[in-house]
Motif scaffolding. Structure first.
Motif, PDB file in Angstrom:
ATOM      1  N   LYS A 169       0.829  -1.214   0.000  1.00  0.00           N
ATOM      2  CA  LYS A 169       0.000   0.000   0.000  1.00  0.00           C
ATOM      3  C   LYS A 169       0.859   1.257   0.000  1.00  0.00           C
ATOM      4  CE  LYS A 169      -3.847  -2.130   2.471  1.00  0.00           C
ATOM      5  NZ  LYS A 169      -4.353  -2.370   3.829  1.00  0.00           N
ATOM      6  N   LYS A 170       2.177   1.076   0.064  1.00  0.00           N
ATOM      7  CA  LYS A 170       3.096   2.230   0.094  1.00  0.00           C
ATOM      8  C   LYS A 170       4.029   2.176  -1.117  1.00  0.00           C
ATOM      9  CE  LYS A 170       2.177   3.059   4.632  1.00  0.00           C
ATOM     10  NZ  LYS A 170       1.665   4.294   5.181  1.00  0.00           N
ATOM     11  N   PRO A 171       3.483   2.136  -2.329  1.00  0.00           N
ATOM     12  CA  PRO A 171       4.373   1.996  -3.493  1.00  0.00           C
ATOM     13  C   PRO A 171       5.317   3.185  -3.667  1.00  0.00           C
ATOM     14  CG  PRO A 171       2.128   2.459  -4.193  1.00  0.00           C
ATOM     15  CD  PRO A 171       2.065   2.218  -2.730  1.00  0.00           C
ATOM     16  N   ILE A 172       4.823   4.371  -3.299  1.00  0.00           N
ATOM     17  CA  ILE A 172       5.677   5.567  -3.498  1.00  0.00           C
ATOM     18  C   ILE A 172       6.904   5.487  -2.592  1.00  0.00           C
ATOM     19  CG2 ILE A 172       5.768   8.108  -3.290  1.00  0.00           C
ATOM     20  CD1 ILE A 172       2.784   8.053  -4.133  1.00  0.00           C
ATOM     21  N   LEU A 173       6.677   5.067  -1.341  1.00  0.00           N
ATOM     22  CA  LEU A 173       7.803   4.927  -0.391  1.00  0.00           C
ATOM     23  C   LEU A 173       8.854   3.967  -0.951  1.00  0.00           C
ATOM     24  CD1 LEU A 173       8.851   5.244   2.705  1.00  0.00           C
ATOM     25  CD2 LEU A 173       7.791   3.036   3.008  1.00  0.00           C
ATOM     26  N   LEU A 174       8.383   2.823  -1.470  1.00  0.00           N
ATOM     27  CA  LEU A 174       9.319   1.809  -1.961  1.00  0.00           C
ATOM     28  C   LEU A 174      10.059   2.298  -3.208  1.00  0.00           C
ATOM     29  CD1 LEU A 174       7.070  -1.367  -1.530  1.00  0.00           C
ATOM     30  CD2 LEU A 174       8.972  -0.679  -0.080  1.00  0.00           C
ATOM     31  N   ILE A 175       9.295   2.854  -4.156  1.00  0.00           N
ATOM     32  CA  ILE A 175       9.926   3.284  -5.418  1.00  0.00           C
ATOM     33  C   ILE A 175      10.878   4.457  -5.169  1.00  0.00           C
ATOM     34  CG2 ILE A 175       9.472   4.265  -7.719  1.00  0.00           C
ATOM     35  CD1 ILE A 175       6.834   2.575  -7.655  1.00  0.00           C
ATOM     36  N   ARG A 176      10.425   5.421  -4.353  1.00  0.00           N
ATOM     37  CA  ARG A 176      11.276   6.592  -4.085  1.00  0.00           C
ATOM     38  C   ARG A 176      12.577   6.158  -3.399  1.00  0.00           C
ATOM     39  NH1 ARG A 176       8.272   9.832  -0.278  1.00  0.00           N
ATOM     40  NH2 ARG A 176       9.118   8.304   1.173  1.00  0.00           N
TER      41      ARG A 176
ATOM     42  N   SER B 262      17.356   8.304   2.295  1.00  0.00           N
ATOM     43  CA  SER B 262      16.041   7.766   2.022  1.00  0.00           C
ATOM     44  C   SER B 262      15.173   7.828   3.281  1.00  0.00           C
ATOM     45  CB  SER B 262      16.201   6.325   1.538  1.00  0.00           C
ATOM     46  OG  SER B 262      14.979   5.718   1.479  1.00  0.00           O
ATOM     47  N   TYR B 263      15.773   7.500   4.430  1.00  0.00           N
ATOM     48  CA  TYR B 263      15.037   7.542   5.702  1.00  0.00           C
ATOM     49  C   TYR B 263      14.593   8.969   6.002  1.00  0.00           C
ATOM     50  CZ  TYR B 263      13.989   6.856  10.664  1.00  0.00           C
ATOM     51  OH  TYR B 263      13.354   6.812  11.882  1.00  0.00           O
ATOM     52  N   ASP B 264      15.523   9.901   5.794  1.00  0.00           N
ATOM     53  CA  ASP B 264      15.233  11.306   6.068  1.00  0.00           C
ATOM     54  C   ASP B 264      14.074  11.798   5.210  1.00  0.00           C
ATOM     55  OD1 ASP B 264      15.847  13.757   7.349  1.00  0.00           O
ATOM     56  OD2 ASP B 264      16.730  14.471   5.488  1.00  0.00           O
ATOM     57  N   ILE B 265      14.122  11.445   3.926  1.00  0.00           N
ATOM     58  CA  ILE B 265      13.059  11.901   3.025  1.00  0.00           C
ATOM     59  C   ILE B 265      11.730  11.216   3.384  1.00  0.00           C
ATOM     60  CG2 ILE B 265      12.309  11.909   0.589  1.00  0.00           C
ATOM     61  CD1 ILE B 265      15.319  12.351  -0.096  1.00  0.00           C
ATOM     62  N   ALA B 266      11.815   9.962   3.815  1.00  0.00           N
ATOM     63  CA  ALA B 266      10.592   9.255   4.229  1.00  0.00           C
ATOM     64  C   ALA B 266       9.950   9.956   5.429  1.00  0.00           C
ATOM     65  CB  ALA B 266      10.917   7.808   4.575  1.00  0.00           C
ATOM     66  N   VAL B 267      10.790  10.401   6.381  1.00  0.00           N
ATOM     67  CA  VAL B 267      10.252  11.117   7.553  1.00  0.00           C
ATOM     68  C   VAL B 267       9.612  12.420   7.116  1.00  0.00           C
ATOM     69  CG1 VAL B 267      10.850  12.241   9.743  1.00  0.00           C
ATOM     70  CG2 VAL B 267      11.981  10.127   9.118  1.00  0.00           C
ATOM     71  N   LYS B 268      10.355  13.147   6.265  1.00  0.00           N
ATOM     72  CA  LYS B 268       9.886  14.486   5.897  1.00  0.00           C
ATOM     73  C   LYS B 268       8.625  14.443   5.038  1.00  0.00           C
ATOM     74  CE  LYS B 268      13.934  17.164   6.724  1.00  0.00           C
ATOM     75  NZ  LYS B 268      15.259  16.598   6.810  1.00  0.00           N
ATOM     76  N   SER B 269       8.454  13.360   4.277  1.00  0.00           N
ATOM     77  CA  SER B 269       7.280  13.340   3.397  1.00  0.00           C
ATOM     78  C   SER B 269       6.127  12.541   4.013  1.00  0.00           C
ATOM     79  CB  SER B 269       7.665  12.763   2.037  1.00  0.00           C
ATOM     80  OG  SER B 269       8.285  11.524   2.211  1.00  0.00           O
TER      81      SER B 269
ATOM     82  N   VAL C 110      11.950   1.084   8.412  1.00  0.00           N
ATOM     83  CA  VAL C 110      12.821  -0.028   8.003  1.00  0.00           C
ATOM     84  C   VAL C 110      12.793  -0.167   6.480  1.00  0.00           C
ATOM     85  CG1 VAL C 110      13.190  -2.521   8.199  1.00  0.00           C
ATOM     86  CG2 VAL C 110      12.431  -1.232  10.186  1.00  0.00           C
ATOM     87  N   ALA C 111      11.591  -0.055   5.913  1.00  0.00           N
ATOM     88  CA  ALA C 111      11.449  -0.214   4.460  1.00  0.00           C
ATOM     89  C   ALA C 111      12.232   0.865   3.711  1.00  0.00           C
ATOM     90  CB  ALA C 111       9.977  -0.164   4.066  1.00  0.00           C
ATOM     91  N   ALA C 112      12.172   2.117   4.212  1.00  0.00           N
ATOM     92  CA  ALA C 112      12.861   3.221   3.529  1.00  0.00           C
ATOM     93  C   ALA C 112      14.361   2.944   3.456  1.00  0.00           C
ATOM     94  CB  ALA C 112      12.599   4.524   4.265  1.00  0.00           C
ATOM     95  N   SER C 113      14.916   2.533   4.577  1.00  0.00           N
ATOM     96  CA  SER C 113      16.359   2.303   4.619  1.00  0.00           C
ATOM     97  C   SER C 113      16.767   1.078   3.802  1.00  0.00           C
ATOM     98  CB  SER C 113      16.780   2.141   6.085  1.00  0.00           C
ATOM     99  OG  SER C 113      18.054   1.587   6.171  1.00  0.00           O
ATOM    100  N   GLU C 114      16.062  -0.024   4.024  1.00  0.00           N
ATOM    101  CA  GLU C 114      16.474  -1.292   3.390  1.00  0.00           C
ATOM    102  C   GLU C 114      16.224  -1.314   1.880  1.00  0.00           C
ATOM    103  OE1 GLU C 114      18.222  -4.017   4.488  1.00  0.00           O
ATOM    104  OE2 GLU C 114      18.651  -2.562   6.028  1.00  0.00           O
ATOM    105  N   THR C 115      15.138  -0.697   1.434  1.00  0.00           N
ATOM    106  CA  THR C 115      14.866  -0.636  -0.001  1.00  0.00           C
ATOM    107  C   THR C 115      15.984   0.137  -0.685  1.00  0.00           C
ATOM    108  OG1 THR C 115      12.525  -0.574   0.535  1.00  0.00           O
ATOM    109  CG2 THR C 115      13.105  -0.026  -1.723  1.00  0.00           C
TER     110      THR C 115
END
Lengths: 500, 147
Positions: free
Chosen positions: A245-252, A275-282, A297-302
């Protein structure tokens, strides 16, 4: 295409990929043993193999080792490899909540998706992507490092000033040893052992691991185990559904990893942190990051697994390794009689394309290796603290010793641990110190070289500001720093787990 | 607050030492350390000022001091004896004694479990690092005994 995929479906190639993934994950999960070390250890074993088989197993080890770093990051709060630094921020709090399996499955799925996007990027976009990377000069590296340093603001939302102190301390630690430009021997205070500077892995183990185990000891009277591991049915499916359900998070995150990987010298740690930083900010709920959510976890590991494909782009197309593990891959390619560069695709296209497709298959299989491995590894946290703590310290000691087979690294690790314990008690997140240490070196080289360039052409503006990529990076830095103001939540706290 | 103040002054001291030390280096080699030291000095002043205004919190409880002393003394003794006793022997002693001493109850059963756990971990990791990764782990006492 079908001939390359067909070659990979041969049983022995398939077996090599699985063995490589498991070996990489085991080495990667041990703090101190990096993906570079895993590859270096395995290169001699490939001498007797044909080039295709040799590269297939090395590719799988690379993918497995980068993934493996998340296992210790999630279970004991210590990144197994530098690429997994950002994974600790949410992975370990998830473990403390009793959701280690959720975190490990997230990491496996994110790594798999990121790795796939990275591998497809390598396969399809190599010529275009490499032309962008070639435009990176000293000013761009400087601004890239500054962009990375803006992550400090996210890591230190409880007290920005403590984050800045942590970042500056890391930055100053990075200046110990021989200056990269000028050759001065700095801040060694007569100790010749310090001339090579502080080893990043040693600092990483000491700063992240020892303070954490002491805190485990502090809580042992009320909490005998970090968390109880109870096998639950349907965790993997639920986590995968939530992530889909979070395709944007994964692709970004994957795109960030791919781009950072292509830039030589940037590395998976920067990819994961950015990636983690941008995930937090967005995120609509930035305050939840750091408390233990799978998105962190997904932001960093992807991102860090997408970096694997990215780092191979300049290696295969130009012969320039994008990251230290890619440098070992360069050696392996040459040992097998392949010369990376523009001619590689025309002279040895069959081997190279088979290798690229093997990365795609390795990343698909990674999910299954991670998924089944998660259940085994997650049982580790069921050990009582009084047995787990000496085991972790034992791993830290053996890990720091094996970097250079040197006891001094072990002593330095303990020193970093004491320093990290006190700074953590003061509320300085260890991530800010490590960030300063990693990015300080890149920033210094870029900054000093840019000053030399500016003096040569007589304009600081032309070198630091007016170059198109520099201008974009400066705008990104400003956006990152002012993001809380834009988002209207600058008064809210974003906990990052340090005080939980 | 007290810990913040002490830390603030320590950071100021570090920044001053590093700034003056960097005056000995060439222009190119000293730019970055000077910027870093100046930054640390400035941030430390702000840190001290904010901690004077804030009520502050106690960072170190009795439990935390105990845990710190126990863990670090044990670890320092471990890394101190490692080159002399060797990897296997020191690792065995460290894991056995640590897990026994830190256990909530020191019974014979706990001691036996600690010994078993320690033997297992040491044997596994010694074999992996020594024979698969080819890391020359310190042999210490065992080497001098010709084992």
């Amino acid at each position: 295409m079908f001939e390359f995929v067909g070659a990979l479906l041969e049983p022995h190639h398939f077996a090599l990929i699985i063995c490589g993934l498991i070996a990489g994950a085991v080495v990667g999960c041990l703090p101190g043993l990096t993906a570079t070390m895993a590859l270096a250890l395995l290169v001699p074993f490939t001498f007797a193999m044909d080039p295709t088989s040799g590269l297939i197993i090395l590719g799988a080890v690379y993918v497995g080792a980068i993934y493996g770093g998340c296992i210790s990051a999630i279970l004991i709060g210590t990144p197994g490899t530098p690429s997994a630094i950002a994974t600790t921020f949410d992975g370990y709090p998830l473990t403390k909540k009793g959701m280690a399996e959720h975190a490990l499955v997230t990491a496996a799925f994110g790594s798999s998706i990121g790795g796939l996007i990275g591998a497809f990027g390598l396969l399809l976009l190599s010529p275009i992507l490499v032309s962008i990377a070639l435009k990176f000069g000293p000013p761009e590296y400087f601004w890239l490092a500054v962009l990375g340093l803006t992550v400090i603001a996210t890591l230190s939302s409880k007290s920005l000033i403590k984050g800045l102190i942590g970042g500056t301390l890391g930055l100053l630690m990075g200046t110990v040893g021989i200056a990269p430009i000028g050759g001065d021997v700095r801040f060694t205070f007569g100790f010749t052992e310090l001339q090579a500077g502080f080893d990043l892995i040693v600092a990483l183990i000491g700063l992240f691991c020892l303070p954490e185990v002491i805190e485990m000891m502090e809580r042992r009277k009320v909490q005998l185990r970090i968390a109880e591991y109870k096998k639950k049915k349907g965790v993997a499916l639920a986590v995968v559904k939530q992530l889909l359900k979070k395709p944007i998070l994964l692709i970004r995150s994957a795109v960030i990893g791919l781009i950072v990987g292509i830039i030589p010298g940037a590395g998976g740690n920067i990819a994961g942190l950015l990636s983690y930083d941008i995930a937090v900010k967005s995120s609509k709920e930035p305050e939840k990051f750091g408390t233990g959510i799978i998105e962190g976890v997904a932001a960093s590991e992807t991102s860090n697994n997408a970096e694997v494909g990215g780092s191979l782009v300049p290696l295969l197309t130009l012969g320039i390794p994008g990251a230290p593990p890619a440098a070992v891959m360069l050696g392996a390619l040459m040992i097998h009689g392949l010369r990376p560069g523009p001619d590689l695709f025309s002279v040895s296209g069959d081997i190279v394309y088979t290798f690229m497709y093997s990365l795609i298959i390795a990343n698909i299989l990674l999910f299954f290796v991670g998924f089944y491995g998660a259940r085994i590894f997650a049982k580790l946290i069921s050990l009582p603290v009084y047995a787990l703590v000496p085991f972790i310290i034992f791993l830290c000691v053996i890990g720091s010793y094996s970097i250079r087979n040197n006891m001094l690294d072990v002593y330095a690790m303990v020193g970093f641990g004491i320093f990290g314990y006190f700074t953590k008690k003061l509320g300085i997140h260890p991530g800010t110190i490590v960030l300063g240490l990693i990015l300080g070196r890149i920033a210094e080289i870029g900054f000093v070289q840019s000053i030399l360039l500016s003096k040569a052409i007589g304009s600081y503006w032309a070198v630091f500001i007016a170059r198109p990529i520099s201008a974009i990076l400066i705008i990104l830095c400003a956006v990152m720093l002012l993001w809380p103001v834009f988002a209207g939540y600058f008064k809210k706290e974003i906990p990052t787990g340090e005080g939980d | 607050m007290k810990a913040d103040l002490v830390a603030g002054f320590v950071f100021i001291f570090v920044s001053v030492v590093m700034y003056f030390e960097s005056l000995n280096y060439s222009e190119l080699g000293s730019i970055f350390p000077k910027i870093g030291a100046a930054g640390l000095f400035l941030f430390s002043i702000i840190y001290i000022a904010t901690s004077l205004r804030e009520k502050g919190e106690g960072y170190f409880s009795k439990d935390s001091v105990e845990a710190f002393v126990f863990t670090f003394v044990a670890t320092i003794v471990y890394v101190g004896i490692l080159p002399y006793l060797g990897f296997l022997l020191s690792g065995f002693l460290y894991i056995t004694l640590f897990s026994y001493m830190a256990a909530p109850s020191r019974t014979k059963r706990v001691l036996l479990a600690s010994i078993g756990f320690s033997v297992l971990i040491n044997a596994l990791f010694y074999s992996v690092f020594r024979f698969i990764f080819n890391v020359p782990l310190p042999s210490g006492l065992l080497e001098s005994l010709g084992l």
